[in-house]
Enzyme design. Sequence first.
Site, PDB file in Angstrom:
ATOM      1  N   GLY A  95       0.813  -1.337   0.055  1.00 32.14           N
ATOM      2  CA  GLY A  95      -0.025   0.029  -0.065  1.00 32.14           C
ATOM      3  C   GLY A  95       0.879   1.356  -0.081  1.00 32.14           C
ATOM      4  O   GLY A  95       0.360   2.360   0.620  1.00 32.14           O
ATOM      5  N   SER A 176       4.666  -5.803  -2.573  1.00 26.80           N
ATOM      6  CA  SER A 176       4.694  -4.346  -2.773  1.00 26.80           C
ATOM      7  C   SER A 176       5.435  -3.567  -1.710  1.00 26.80           C
ATOM      8  O   SER A 176       6.580  -4.221  -1.342  1.00 26.80           O
ATOM      9  CB  SER A 176       3.444  -3.758  -3.037  1.00 26.80           C
ATOM     10  OG  SER A 176       3.487  -2.245  -3.482  1.00 26.80           O
TER      11      SER A 176
END
Length: 495
Positions: A95, A176
Site C-alpha cells: 500500500g 509491494s
Amino acid sequence: MLTGAVPTTSGPVLGAEQAGVRVFKGVPFAVARRFAKATPPRAWTEPRRCTDYGAYAPQPGHLDHADEDSCLSLNIWAPAAVDRPLPVLFFIHGGAFVTGGGADYDGGFLAAHGPAVIVTINYRLGPLGFLQLHRHGLDEANNLAVSDALAALDWVRANIASFGGDPDAVTLSGQSAGASMAIALATLPQAKGKFIRALALSAPGRTITSADHADEVAARVLAELEMVRDPAAIAAVPLPQLFAAVERVGRRLADETDGGTVFGPVLDGTVIPREPRDVLADGELRDIPLWLGSCRDEMMMFLKSTPPAAMIRVTEQQVRAAFGDAGWERLAACYRATARADEDPYEALLSDAFWHRPMADLARLHAAAGGAVWLSRFDHRPALEPFLSQGPTHGADNACLWAHLPDFIDRPILRRKGGPMTPADIDVAARFQASVLRFVATGMPDVAEAWPRFEPGKEPLAIFGQPFHIVPLNQGKRFGLWAELTERSHREAVA
C-alpha cells in the site's frame, strides 16, 4: 462456532471455527503512543473474543475507522485438526507505505490447503510509521513501522505454537511495500533466527530510503505544520490535519525521490544498520531460501493513474541519468522493435527498469553468495478489475494468491470487490498458491526439474501463465542492450 481459549503471552483468546479452520482476528501484539516504540499490550486474564478484525492503522480514506493507539493487531488462520506443528506464512501487506491492512487478506483458503498457519499483520502507516523525527527531539521516532513488524514477528515466535504453528518454520513474506518491509526485515540482526525463508512479491526497485531523504521529509512536514521550533507539538496534532500536511508535502517531494514515494524503511544506522543489498551480497542470508516475484505489466497501473504516478517520471529520469539520452533512445527503440502485439513498449521498459531488473539483481547477489533463490513473473490477466482493463499489472499475483477458489475475495480497505473466477484464473491461481504453499513448507516452490533455482550463469525465470513455463532471463535483444549499456556505464564511472 467459537473456538476454545488459546493461551498467549498477553492472555487467552477466543476465535471462530469455519469450515475446519480456526480464525483469530484482531489479536493485539503491541500498543503504541504516537511517535513512540511499540510495547506489549496490557495483559488480560479472561478469554478475549477475537472474531472481528482490529482497527485499521490511520490512513487516507479511513481516518474514521482507525485507532492509532490500538491498531497493532494480527490475524491468524489455522487448521482445526492438526497432528504436527505446521509451517507459518507471516505476511506484510502493501500500500505504498501509506494504506492497507491485514484485513484485506483472508488466509482461510491457504490455511486449509497448505495445511499451514497464515498470519497477516497491521503496522503503522504514513507519518505515524515512517516519519523520522528522532533528530528533532522525538527520540523513539525512527523506523517505527519496521519496529512494529519486528514486534509482530516476536509475538509469532513466542505464541504461534499455541495455534498449531511451528515457530521454527516461519516464512517472512510481503507484497509491494510489504515486500520492501520483508526484505528489510530479513536482513536485520534483530530478526535473525525468527524466520527460515522469505518471499517478496513486487518489491519496488529501491527497497530502502536514505536517512537524508527521511530527514528532508521530516523537516518539510514540521515546516508545513509551523512546528519547526516546537517539534514535540506534532504528537498532539489531530490526525486529519497531520495527514493533510503530509499529503501536501508528498505532492511536492514525489519527483525528488528514488522510488516516487515519500515514505519507506530508512537506513537509519540503528534499526536498519545496513543496506539490504549489501547484506545479501555478503552472504549473511545464504542459508535463507528466497523467492522474488513480480508481475509482467507492473507499471501499467501507475501509468494509467490520473495524473500518472511520480515513479513514471522518476524512473525515466534515472535511466537517462545512468545511460544518457542516447542510451534511453536506444532502449526505447529496442522495446518498440521487440514489442508484443498487446504490449505497450514504454510501460515494458519502465517495468523492467523499476521492478524486474532490480529484483533480478537481488537474485544475482543472493545466488552469487551461495543462497538458494527463485525468480518468477506473473503473466496472467485476472478477470477482475483493474486487471481486466490493465493486464497483469501490479497486484495481479496477489489477487490470485489470496483468492478462495473459485472466487476472488473482497478487499474492504482497498474498497475492491471480489467476484467469480474464470477457468483460466482458477488454473493459474491454483498453480501459484500451490507453489507458495510448497515454498512455505519445504523452502522450494517446485521440484528442481520443473523450476530450477536461479544460479550464476543460469537464470531461469518462471512464468505463471497458461501454461506455466520457464524462460531464460539472460537472453534476448532487450537483455543484451541493458547489459551493454550497464557495462559501458561502469567503464565510464571508473575511467
